[in-house]
Scaffold this motif. Sequence first.
Motif, PDB file in Angstrom:
ATOM      1  N   MET A 430       0.820  -1.212   0.000  1.00  0.00           N
ATOM      2  CA  MET A 430       0.000   0.000   0.000  1.00  0.00           C
ATOM      3  C   MET A 430       0.852   1.259   0.000  1.00  0.00           C
ATOM      4  N   ASP A 431       2.103   1.201   0.481  1.00  0.00           N
ATOM      5  CA  ASP A 431       2.974   2.378   0.475  1.00  0.00           C
ATOM      6  C   ASP A 431       3.718   2.549  -0.849  1.00  0.00           C
ATOM      7  N   ARG A 432       3.466   1.650  -1.794  1.00  0.00           N
ATOM      8  CA  ARG A 432       4.073   1.717  -3.126  1.00  0.00           C
ATOM      9  C   ARG A 432       5.594   1.829  -3.022  1.00  0.00           C
ATOM     10  N   VAL A 433       6.181   0.859  -2.351  1.00  0.00           N
ATOM     11  CA  VAL A 433       7.631   0.816  -2.188  1.00  0.00           C
ATOM     12  C   VAL A 433       8.280   0.111  -3.382  1.00  0.00           C
ATOM     13  N   PHE A 434       7.550  -0.836  -3.996  1.00  0.00           N
ATOM     14  CA  PHE A 434       8.123  -1.636  -5.063  1.00  0.00           C
ATOM     15  C   PHE A 434       7.283  -1.507  -6.320  1.00  0.00           C
ATOM     16  N   ASN A 435       7.911  -1.903  -7.422  1.00  0.00           N
ATOM     17  CA  ASN A 435       7.218  -1.958  -8.702  1.00  0.00           C
ATOM     18  C   ASN A 435       7.803  -3.119  -9.496  1.00  0.00           C
ATOM     19  N   ILE A 436       7.124  -3.511 -10.556  1.00  0.00           N
ATOM     20  CA  ILE A 436       7.565  -4.635 -11.361  1.00  0.00           C
ATOM     21  C   ILE A 436       7.377  -4.315 -12.830  1.00  0.00           C
ATOM     22  N   HIS A 437       8.277  -4.796 -13.634  1.00  0.00           N
ATOM     23  CA  HIS A 437       8.164  -4.635 -15.075  1.00  0.00           C
ATOM     24  C   HIS A 437       7.107  -5.601 -15.584  1.00  0.00           C
ATOM     25  N   ALA A 438       6.121  -5.088 -16.297  1.00  0.00           N
ATOM     26  CA  ALA A 438       4.992  -5.913 -16.718  1.00  0.00           C
ATOM     27  C   ALA A 438       5.391  -7.002 -17.682  1.00  0.00           C
ATOM     28  N   GLY A 439       6.499  -6.802 -18.426  1.00  0.00           N
ATOM     29  CA  GLY A 439       6.852  -7.770 -19.443  1.00  0.00           C
ATOM     30  C   GLY A 439       7.789  -8.852 -18.968  1.00  0.00           C
ATOM     31  N   ASN A 440       8.875  -8.460 -18.268  1.00  0.00           N
ATOM     32  CA  ASN A 440       9.875  -9.468 -17.888  1.00  0.00           C
ATOM     33  C   ASN A 440       9.852  -9.854 -16.416  1.00  0.00           C
ATOM     34  N   GLY A 441       9.020  -9.233 -15.602  1.00  0.00           N
ATOM     35  CA  GLY A 441       8.888  -9.609 -14.203  1.00  0.00           C
ATOM     36  C   GLY A 441       9.994  -9.111 -13.307  1.00  0.00           C
ATOM     37  N   SER A 442      10.784  -8.100 -13.733  1.00  0.00           N
ATOM     38  CA  SER A 442      11.846  -7.549 -12.888  1.00  0.00           C
ATOM     39  C   SER A 442      11.234  -6.683 -11.795  1.00  0.00           C
ATOM     40  N   VAL A 443      11.694  -6.904 -10.557  1.00  0.00           N
ATOM     41  CA  VAL A 443      11.196  -6.154  -9.416  1.00  0.00           C
ATOM     42  C   VAL A 443      12.223  -5.098  -9.046  1.00  0.00           C
ATOM     43  N   PHE A 444      11.788  -3.852  -8.842  1.00  0.00           N
ATOM     44  CA  PHE A 444      12.692  -2.765  -8.467  1.00  0.00           C
ATOM     45  C   PHE A 444      12.001  -1.921  -7.405  1.00  0.00           C
ATOM     46  N   ILE A 445      12.818  -1.089  -6.734  1.00  0.00           N
ATOM     47  CA  ILE A 445      12.302  -0.278  -5.631  1.00  0.00           C
ATOM     48  C   ILE A 445      11.982   1.122  -6.147  1.00  0.00           C
ATOM     49  N   LEU A 446      10.992   1.753  -5.504  1.00  0.00           N
ATOM     50  CA  LEU A 446      10.560   3.100  -5.878  1.00  0.00           C
ATOM     51  C   LEU A 446      11.114   4.163  -4.943  1.00  0.00           C
ATOM     52  N   ARG A 447      11.587   3.790  -3.784  1.00  0.00           N
ATOM     53  CA  ARG A 447      12.191   4.744  -2.852  1.00  0.00           C
ATOM     54  C   ARG A 447      13.199   4.004  -1.993  1.00  0.00           C
ATOM     55  N   GLN A 448      14.054   4.813  -1.341  1.00  0.00           N
ATOM     56  CA  GLN A 448      15.108   4.210  -0.530  1.00  0.00           C
ATOM     57  C   GLN A 448      14.504   3.515   0.695  1.00  0.00           C
ATOM     58  N   LEU A 449      15.112   2.409   1.080  1.00  0.00           N
ATOM     59  CA  LEU A 449      14.604   1.600   2.180  1.00  0.00           C
ATOM     60  C   LEU A 449      15.388   1.875   3.454  1.00  0.00           C
ATOM     61  N   ASP A 450      14.778   1.525   4.566  1.00  0.00           N
ATOM     62  CA  ASP A 450      15.428   1.672   5.874  1.00  0.00           C
ATOM     63  C   ASP A 450      15.230   0.363   6.616  1.00  0.00           C
ATOM     64  N   ARG A 451      16.322  -0.359   6.829  1.00  0.00           N
ATOM     65  CA  ARG A 451      16.214  -1.649   7.497  1.00  0.00           C
ATOM     66  C   ARG A 451      15.711  -1.511   8.920  1.00  0.00           C
ATOM     67  N   GLU A 452      16.139  -0.406   9.589  1.00  0.00           N
ATOM     68  CA  GLU A 452      15.721  -0.205  10.978  1.00  0.00           C
ATOM     69  C   GLU A 452      14.227   0.072  11.073  1.00  0.00           C
ATOM     70  N   GLU A 453      13.636   0.541  10.020  1.00  0.00           N
ATOM     71  CA  GLU A 453      12.197   0.780   9.996  1.00  0.00           C
ATOM     72  C   GLU A 453      11.434  -0.512   9.687  1.00  0.00           C
ATOM     73  N   SER A 454      11.912  -1.261   8.704  1.00  0.00           N
ATOM     74  CA  SER A 454      11.272  -2.519   8.340  1.00  0.00           C
ATOM     75  C   SER A 454      12.323  -3.400   7.685  1.00  0.00           C
ATOM     76  N   ALA A 455      12.615  -4.532   8.319  1.00  0.00           N
ATOM     77  CA  ALA A 455      13.670  -5.405   7.810  1.00  0.00           C
ATOM     78  C   ALA A 455      13.162  -6.351   6.729  1.00  0.00           C
ATOM     79  N   TRP A 456      11.867  -6.621   6.673  1.00  0.00           N
ATOM     80  CA  TRP A 456      11.293  -7.520   5.670  1.00  0.00           C
ATOM     81  C   TRP A 456      10.082  -6.854   5.040  1.00  0.00           C
ATOM     82  N   HIS A 457       9.874  -7.112   3.772  1.00  0.00           N
ATOM     83  CA  HIS A 457       8.683  -6.676   3.039  1.00  0.00           C
ATOM     84  C   HIS A 457       8.104  -7.888   2.334  1.00  0.00           C
TER      85      HIS A 457
END
Length: 802
Positions: A430-457
């Motif tokens: 719901m926070d739109r942290v990740f996105n995926i390429h519709a054709g090849n299925g590559s997953v990429f991030i939309l913003r910088q992550l913070d492990r101390e905030e959330s270690a797993w997604h």
Amino acid sequence: MDRGKACLLLVLWAVAHLSSPGDGLRALRRTTGGRRGSTGLTGQDANGVPLRRSKRGWMWNQFFLLEEYTGTDMQYVGKLHSDGDRGDGSVRYVLTGEGAGTLFKIDEKSGDIHATKRLDREEKAYYILHAKAINRFTNEALEGESEFIIKIHDINDNEPRFTKDPYIATVPEMSEIGTSVIQVTATDADDATYGNSARVVYSILEGQPYFSVDPETGLIKTALPGMDREVKEHYQVVIQAKDMAGQMGGLSGTTTVSITLSDVNDNPPRFTKSLYDFKVPESTELGSAVGVIRANDADINANAEMDYRIIGSDGPGMFDISTNKSTQEGVIVLRKPLDFERKRQYSLRIQVDNVHVSPRFFSMGPFRDEATVKIQVEDVDEPPVFERSSYVMEVKEDAARNTAIGSVSASDPDGVRSPVRYSIDRRTDMDRVFNIHAGNGSVFILRQLDREESAWHNISIIATEFSKCSDNPRQISRVPVYIRVLDINDNAPTFATNYETFVCENAKANQRIQTVSATDPDEPVGGHRFFFSLAHEASGKANFSVRDNKDNTAWILTRRNSYNSLQKSTYLVPVVISDGEFPMQSSTNTLTVRVCTCDREGNMKLCNAEALTGRAGLSTGALVAILLCVIILLMIVVLFAALRRQRKKEPLIISKEDVRDNVVSYNDEGGGEEDTQAFDIGTLRNPEAIEESKQRRDIVPETFYPPVRRPAPPPARDNNNGDVRDFINQRLQENDSDPTAPPYDSLATYAYEGNGSVAESLSSLESVTTEGDQDYNYLSEWGPRFKKLADMYGGDDSDRDS
């Protein structure tokens, strides 16, 4: 039967039942033409005493009477006669006992006894009566009372009756000849001790040749071998019971015996056909039934229970079969997923057996059967299939935006191979942290992550199948993706807790006063390694030193002897903590040390006020501010309470008679701050709060300036309401000339409306009851005049002072 025959029978019965000398009661003598004879010697007894026999008349104690007499006259029973009867009519015979006078009547003179009714032996077999012979004239008994019995002689007037009708019985099928089935019983109400009237013989009327009956006991047995329940299950057998030992003229009765052949397991199960065909879609869920087969068994209940099993299959473990206990059907169940593209048909060999088998029928052959089952797999449009059941991806927390962290792959399992597009289920992101390429299925991030905030997604990726001929989605599937955020050293270590440290005034140099440790939200692979040191800027004039213990702790040590709390109550020790990771992170943490008075053992006894406030976590300035606020609040509460006690609620208008409809407002606010001679504003708020001994400077005493009341001139009436104007002017002059009137705003009431007022009454009550519209034109006429009067009353500052 005529009278002569009855007499003959009576004589025969009397001879047959002649009583012996020792029998029962003494009866009346019956005349035989002889006298009571003389006695003679007949021998001696065992003791040598001579035995004598007395010759006497006949002795009797019972009569016999046929039951069910059908003659027209009364039935003759017998005749009573006494030896004392001379035939002159002087003897009277009396009969008493059961039925005397009703069933049995006696002729008092002749002693003849007759039965008045037809008697039934089955109703009553005998009657006990008593007879007496009395002298008719003297009423003296010629003979003592004698008891005798009239026994009803039985005739065969009752047919045999069975105890049940019908009888219910069961016998196992395939029973051997002579197997007992059931015993029937018939009873006859006739006298079983006399003749054959109650002797019953059994015979079978219906039921041959399957069953037979024992003529004496009534036991029914099987008479035919191999009776098969599956051929005929129920039999009706009719049994006859005949008395008189079965001779002609005997009476008979019948009963029905319902015999049922009980089932035995003498039939094996048999499939209705040898080959079964089923078609199953490849999308069938595991555990679903793909087909039902059934074998027939002529037996019933437990003997028909069957057990199905797979004895051969070209797809081991793909299918299983179980027995439906209520229908005895074999249910084939899917155990592994079907795939049309991999295998399109399966062949199974099914065997069925009886659960309960009797060894008696093993000679009939095996109690089992076999059949072949063909299962064809049908192709369906299946959703895309991911290469993995789940994916795990890793990304560093300092990864830049749009960095690819992994990919997923799904394909259409159908032969058509429709294209697949990928998307992220936004309900899992719901926070739109990740996105995926519709054709090849590559997953990429939309913003910088913070492990101390959330270690797993944890997100869910959707694969959608599209038809090659259109863009409408046909099938979708989902796969979970677990993304782990890898740690980088981006946090500086800090104190592990808030330390409360003190130093004694009598402390010695190099004395340990505190052990500190650190914490860091980062999680290095090899664990934390912290370094402690005193800040460089404080090392020159430091009163304390920091010793790193090389185990992620450090000691705070004194650098001189004795401390004086009066000179300085607290010291701030800056401690630099750094980690051993790359890039290295460090932070300066300040340790507050209080100077306190201690005993000889080093236990704290007393700290100064500044130290105590510091210990409580409040600075001196904050404590002073809190105290000031408390004092101000208390003063406000006390002042408010005092004002409430001094306040006296006196209404401005004493009586409702003083309320008038003409109100004059004086909007005089005074001369402001520069007007130092004006009245006290406190007097306006509470005029009675002024001290009685203090003279009000805004009121002239009445002794110096007595009130002047000028006579009111007679009001002049004109068309412009002159009387009202004159009245108001008069009141204004009176108030202006009154030296005791204060200059503050007041309410002047004038209880005069004048004659011929345009507005008539201004009362709200009267206005409501007025039917016509109220005319308020007088306001436009008097509005400017009121304003003018207010300006005149206001004047300048000198007027207010006066």
